[in-house]
Design a protein around this motif. Structure first.
Motif, PDB file in Angstrom:
ATOM      1  N   ARG A 206      30.039 -11.194  24.235  1.00 30.76           N
ATOM      2  CA  ARG A 206      29.348 -12.057  23.324  1.00 30.76           C
ATOM      3  C   ARG A 206      29.650 -13.037  22.556  1.00 30.76           C
ATOM      4  O   ARG A 206      28.999 -13.850  22.813  1.00 30.76           O
ATOM      5  CB  ARG A 206      28.471 -11.260  22.706  1.00 30.76           C
ATOM      6  CG  ARG A 206      27.095 -11.721  22.200  1.00 30.76           C
ATOM      7  CD  ARG A 206      26.235  -9.887  21.609  1.00 30.76           C
ATOM      8  NE  ARG A 206      26.699  -9.721  20.785  1.00 30.76           N
ATOM      9  CZ  ARG A 206      27.082  -8.828  20.478  1.00 30.76           C
ATOM     10  NH1 ARG A 206      26.930  -7.951  21.378  1.00 30.76           N
ATOM     11  NH2 ARG A 206      28.048  -8.143  19.100  1.00 30.76           N
ATOM     12  N   LEU A 207      30.658 -12.588  22.182  1.00 33.52           N
ATOM     13  CA  LEU A 207      31.088 -13.787  21.046  1.00 33.52           C
ATOM     14  C   LEU A 207      31.741 -14.686  21.434  1.00 33.52           C
ATOM     15  O   LEU A 207      31.396 -15.746  21.309  1.00 33.52           O
ATOM     16  CB  LEU A 207      31.789 -13.528  19.821  1.00 33.52           C
ATOM     17  CG  LEU A 207      31.632 -12.330  18.948  1.00 33.52           C
ATOM     18  CD1 LEU A 207      32.457 -11.844  17.999  1.00 33.52           C
ATOM     19  CD2 LEU A 207      30.843 -13.213  17.986  1.00 33.52           C
ATOM     20  N   ARG A 208      32.099 -14.830  22.729  1.00 36.88           N
ATOM     21  CA  ARG A 208      32.423 -15.806  23.756  1.00 36.88           C
ATOM     22  C   ARG A 208      32.336 -17.036  24.664  1.00 36.88           C
ATOM     23  O   ARG A 208      32.167 -18.121  24.682  1.00 36.88           O
ATOM     24  CB  ARG A 208      33.205 -15.467  24.844  1.00 36.88           C
ATOM     25  CG  ARG A 208      33.127 -14.482  25.952  1.00 36.88           C
ATOM     26  CD  ARG A 208      33.857 -14.715  27.487  1.00 36.88           C
ATOM     27  NE  ARG A 208      33.435 -14.083  28.795  1.00 36.88           N
ATOM     28  CZ  ARG A 208      34.311 -13.424  29.325  1.00 36.88           C
ATOM     29  NH1 ARG A 208      35.333 -13.847  29.631  1.00 36.88           N
ATOM     30  NH2 ARG A 208      32.993 -13.318  30.503  1.00 36.88           N
ATOM     31  N   PHE A 209      30.496 -16.487  24.381  1.00 36.58           N
ATOM     32  CA  PHE A 209      29.971 -16.725  25.052  1.00 36.58           C
ATOM     33  C   PHE A 209      28.669 -17.855  24.533  1.00 36.58           C
ATOM     34  O   PHE A 209      27.279 -16.827  24.252  1.00 36.58           O
ATOM     35  CB  PHE A 209      29.219 -16.581  26.870  1.00 36.58           C
ATOM     36  CG  PHE A 209      28.537 -18.568  27.329  1.00 36.58           C
ATOM     37  CD1 PHE A 209      29.133 -18.942  27.581  1.00 36.58           C
ATOM     38  CD2 PHE A 209      26.945 -18.107  27.719  1.00 36.58           C
ATOM     39  CE1 PHE A 209      28.575 -19.684  28.641  1.00 36.58           C
ATOM     40  CE2 PHE A 209      26.785 -19.284  28.302  1.00 36.58           C
ATOM     41  CZ  PHE A 209      27.419 -19.777  29.023  1.00 36.58           C
ATOM     42  N   HIS A 210      27.955 -18.243  23.099  1.00 34.26           N
ATOM     43  CA  HIS A 210      27.430 -18.042  22.309  1.00 34.26           C
ATOM     44  C   HIS A 210      26.235 -17.551  21.650  1.00 34.26           C
ATOM     45  O   HIS A 210      25.515 -17.354  21.219  1.00 34.26           O
ATOM     46  CB  HIS A 210      26.202 -19.154  23.527  1.00 34.26           C
ATOM     47  CG  HIS A 210      26.820 -20.666  23.554  1.00 34.26           C
ATOM     48  ND1 HIS A 210      27.360 -21.792  23.407  1.00 34.26           N
ATOM     49  CD2 HIS A 210      26.842 -20.913  25.132  1.00 34.26           C
ATOM     50  CE1 HIS A 210      27.311 -22.479  24.115  1.00 34.26           C
ATOM     51  NE2 HIS A 210      27.322 -22.055  25.259  1.00 34.26           N
ATOM     52  N   GLY A 211      27.189 -15.988  22.150  1.00 31.05           N
ATOM     53  CA  GLY A 211      26.162 -15.192  21.240  1.00 31.05           C
ATOM     54  C   GLY A 211      25.466 -14.788  22.060  1.00 31.05           C
ATOM     55  O   GLY A 211      24.450 -13.634  21.575  1.00 31.05           O
ATOM     56  N   LEU A 212      25.281 -14.517  23.132  1.00 32.42           N
ATOM     57  CA  LEU A 212      23.996 -14.664  24.242  1.00 32.42           C
ATOM     58  C   LEU A 212      24.397 -12.943  24.742  1.00 32.42           C
ATOM     59  O   LEU A 212      25.836 -12.866  24.790  1.00 32.42           O
ATOM     60  CB  LEU A 212      24.010 -15.030  24.971  1.00 32.42           C
ATOM     61  CG  LEU A 212      23.945 -16.697  25.358  1.00 32.42           C
ATOM     62  CD1 LEU A 212      23.733 -17.684  26.421  1.00 32.42           C
ATOM     63  CD2 LEU A 212      22.155 -16.554  24.592  1.00 32.42           C
ATOM     64  N   ALA A 213      23.343 -11.943  24.984  1.00 24.56           N
ATOM     65  CA  ALA A 213      23.999 -10.711  24.878  1.00 24.56           C
ATOM     66  C   ALA A 213      24.282 -10.671  26.850  1.00 24.56           C
ATOM     67  O   ALA A 213      25.138  -9.319  26.579  1.00 24.56           O
ATOM     68  CB  ALA A 213      22.367  -9.552  25.495  1.00 24.56           C
ATOM     69  N   VAL A 214      23.892 -12.396  27.595  1.00 23.18           N
ATOM     70  CA  VAL A 214      25.135 -11.791  28.608  1.00 23.18           C
ATOM     71  C   VAL A 214      25.612 -12.810  28.897  1.00 23.18           C
ATOM     72  O   VAL A 214      25.661 -13.994  28.353  1.00 23.18           O
ATOM     73  CB  VAL A 214      24.319 -11.686  29.908  1.00 23.18           C
ATOM     74  CG1 VAL A 214      23.706  -9.884  30.193  1.00 23.18           C
ATOM     75  CG2 VAL A 214      23.400 -12.760  29.647  1.00 23.18           C
ATOM     76  N   ASP A 215      26.932 -13.207  30.102  1.00 22.38           N
ATOM     77  CA  ASP A 215      28.094 -14.089  30.118  1.00 22.38           C
ATOM     78  C   ASP A 215      26.587 -15.406  31.216  1.00 22.38           C
ATOM     79  O   ASP A 215      25.228 -14.815  31.047  1.00 22.38           O
ATOM     80  CB  ASP A 215      29.080 -13.981  31.028  1.00 22.38           C
ATOM     81  CG  ASP A 215      29.699 -13.094  29.719  1.00 22.38           C
ATOM     82  OD1 ASP A 215      31.634 -12.871  30.141  1.00 22.38           O
ATOM     83  OD2 ASP A 215      29.985 -13.476  28.934  1.00 22.38           O
ATOM     84  N   ALA A 216      27.810 -16.453  31.101  1.00 26.83           N
ATOM     85  CA  ALA A 216      26.598 -16.775  32.051  1.00 26.83           C
ATOM     86  C   ALA A 216      26.836 -16.481  33.461  1.00 26.83           C
ATOM     87  O   ALA A 216      25.769 -17.316  34.311  1.00 26.83           O
ATOM     88  CB  ALA A 216      27.087 -18.648  31.748  1.00 26.83           C
ATOM     89  N   PHE A 217      27.499 -15.704  33.912  1.00 29.30           N
ATOM     90  CA  PHE A 217      27.678 -15.864  35.317  1.00 29.30           C
ATOM     91  C   PHE A 217      27.466 -14.240  34.771  1.00 29.30           C
ATOM     92  O   PHE A 217      27.692 -12.892  34.505  1.00 29.30           O
ATOM     93  CB  PHE A 217      29.042 -16.024  35.393  1.00 29.30           C
ATOM     94  CG  PHE A 217      29.448 -14.686  36.917  1.00 29.30           C
ATOM     95  CD1 PHE A 217      29.027 -15.445  37.983  1.00 29.30           C
ATOM     96  CD2 PHE A 217      30.017 -13.381  37.101  1.00 29.30           C
ATOM     97  CE1 PHE A 217      29.050 -14.863  39.905  1.00 29.30           C
ATOM     98  CE2 PHE A 217      30.449 -13.458  37.964  1.00 29.30           C
ATOM     99  CZ  PHE A 217      29.761 -14.100  39.855  1.00 29.30           C
ATOM    100  N   ASP A 218      26.490 -13.451  35.329  1.00 28.80           N
ATOM    101  CA  ASP A 218      26.252 -11.685  35.601  1.00 28.80           C
ATOM    102  C   ASP A 218      26.565 -11.778  36.514  1.00 28.80           C
ATOM    103  O   ASP A 218      26.058 -11.895  37.749  1.00 28.80           O
ATOM    104  CB  ASP A 218      24.366 -12.031  35.397  1.00 28.80           C
ATOM    105  CG  ASP A 218      23.996 -10.510  35.330  1.00 28.80           C
ATOM    106  OD1 ASP A 218      23.591  -9.639  36.106  1.00 28.80           O
ATOM    107  OD2 ASP A 218      24.172 -10.119  34.056  1.00 28.80           O
ATOM    108  N   ARG A 219      26.980 -10.457  36.903  1.00 28.78           N
ATOM    109  CA  ARG A 219      28.292  -9.809  37.400  1.00 28.78           C
ATOM    110  C   ARG A 219      26.838  -9.314  38.616  1.00 28.78           C
ATOM    111  O   ARG A 219      27.377  -8.514  39.851  1.00 28.78           O
ATOM    112  CB  ARG A 219      28.893  -8.960  36.980  1.00 28.78           C
ATOM    113  CG  ARG A 219      30.371  -9.083  36.430  1.00 28.78           C
ATOM    114  CD  ARG A 219      31.277  -8.400  35.538  1.00 28.78           C
ATOM    115  NE  ARG A 219      32.326  -8.506  34.845  1.00 28.78           N
ATOM    116  CZ  ARG A 219      31.818  -9.240  34.151  1.00 28.78           C
ATOM    117  NH1 ARG A 219      31.370  -9.873  33.443  1.00 28.78           N
ATOM    118  NH2 ARG A 219      33.392  -9.999  33.900  1.00 28.78           N
TER     119      ARG A 219
END
Length: 392
Positions: A206-219
């Motif tokens: 979460r911390l690596r991508f703006h604190g969003l609940a999911v990454d830019a790439f959702d599996r």
């Protein structure tokens, strides 16, 4: 003089790796995506970790790990001074205090016996460093951490493919690996956090991508979920797929990469033993597998006739790259001028750190080298010493 300059390091990339990058570029998804997911899976298989999170650098991995652990002002973090500056910089930037621990004289790695006297009520984290491809003695350090209820984070930047007492580095606790250009496996720039803790892995993700609940790439959705929200302020430390894909092919060849590094290192050991004033590091006396990230010598100027810095200059004149891993952090300008040792450490000198920091020199070591290259380096060292009768 060699026809071509022999660099200190060179990535172990082949045409298939280059073609794989081209495939990603043509795929339409070049940022964090399926190749990162595959790389995380393969790192878990290699290390024995349950979870892995890829990042843009090992420095990013250190920053997010310190953040996730809540390290901040008033906290002390014990770690060697004989390490890369990024660890100390991150501790300092978090507002915490680095507490420098000495290293053993001949392995240049710290130990539980050196760490124990530095523990105080302010100690919130211990970061031992696996050095040059050898593993630090983990069991006593983990036991010390458990005794004092202090977490251990392994700096495994040098240790991909390394083993300690029959277990891969990364199989216990939390480890930070580097995938920088000079490492045994590279993504050009990159790092990985491995852990056995699902919650910790999710926090880092979460911390690596703006604190969003999911990454830019959702599996599952193969894109960003529209309902993604900021859970906490985060950063932008994700690794692009055009980088991640580089490592996948190398991981398949890691055993061969390590085998070639070991072969070259053993030849170095044999030939360097004949040159006065040059000494390699000692191997740890506990069971381990060395992945030979670096080939490090110590230069004794009283015997060799010149100091380490002069030797590096002479090697360069002969077409040979050399480096320093590392100049002790507490001896560098900012920390010399601004750092104050905590009161409880004033009677605990960094004798081995300072002695070795003045003498260590890294020689060329990478899989594309030949035994002839090693012979050229060692023969050149003998000539610089002034003994032309020493034959490789």
């Amino acid at each position: 003089m060699t026809k071509q300059f022999l660099p200190l390091s060179k990535p172990a990339l082949n045409e298939d790796d280059i073609a794989a990058v081209s495939d990603v570029l043509r795929s339409g998804w070049i940022t964090t995506g399926p190749k990162n997911a595959e790389l995380e899976k393969q790192i878990c298989l290699l290390s024995g970790a349950k979870y892995a999170v890829t990042l843009s650098s090992a420095t990013a991995a250190m920053h997010l790990t310190l953040t996730a652990l809540g390290i901040g002002p008033g906290d002390e973090v014990i770690t060697p001074s004989l390490t890369w500056v990024s660890t100390i910089n991150m501790i300092t930037l978090m507002g915490a205090t680095p507490v420098f621990v000495d290293v053993e004289a001949n392995t240049l790695m710290t130990s539980a016996s050196l760490i124990a006297p530095l523990i105080s009520s302010k100690t919130k984290l211990i970061i031992p460093v696996h050095y040059a491809g050898a593993p630090v003695d983990l069991d006593p350090i983990y036991a010390l951490g458990k005794l004092h209820n202090i977490p251990i984070i392994e700096d495994a930047a040098h240790a991909i493919g390394c083993e300690y007492k029959g277990r891969s580095i990364g199989q216990r606790g939390t480890c930070l690996f580097s995938l920088h250009a000079i490492k045994n496996i590279t993504t050009a720039e990159g790092g990985v956090v491995t852990t056995q803790d699902a919650g910790f892995a999710e926090h880092i993700r979460r911390l690596r991508f703006h604190g969003l609940a999911v990454d830019a790439f959702d599996r599952e959705a193969h894109g960003r979920s529209p309902q993604a929200e900021v859970i906490e302020p985060g950063y932008k430390y994700n690794l692009p797929d055009i980088c991640a894909v580089l490592a996948l092919g190398q991981l398949q060849r890691l055993d061969k990469i390590t085998q070639k590094r070991t072969q070259l290192a053993r030849l170095y050991q044999d030939l360097l033993a004949r040159i006065p004033g040059i000494k390699m590091l000692s191997a740890p006396d506990y069971p381990h597998i060395h992945c030979w990230h670096l080939l490090i010598i110590r230069v004794d100027p009283r015997i060799f006739g010149m100091d380490r810095d002069q030797l590096i200059f002479e090697l360069k004149k002969h077409g040979i790259g050399a480096g320093i891993h590392f100049k002790a952090v507490h001896l560098q300008k900012y920390y010399r001028e601004n750092y104050r040792f905590p009161e409880h450490t004033h009677l605990y000198p960094l004798k081995n750190t300072e002695y070795n920091s003045q003498q260590i020199c890294s020689l060329p070591l990478f899989p594309d080298m030949s035994e002839r290259d090693v012979i050229y380096v060692t023969t050149t060292l003998a000539k610089i010493f002034g003994d032309t009768d020493i034959e490789a």
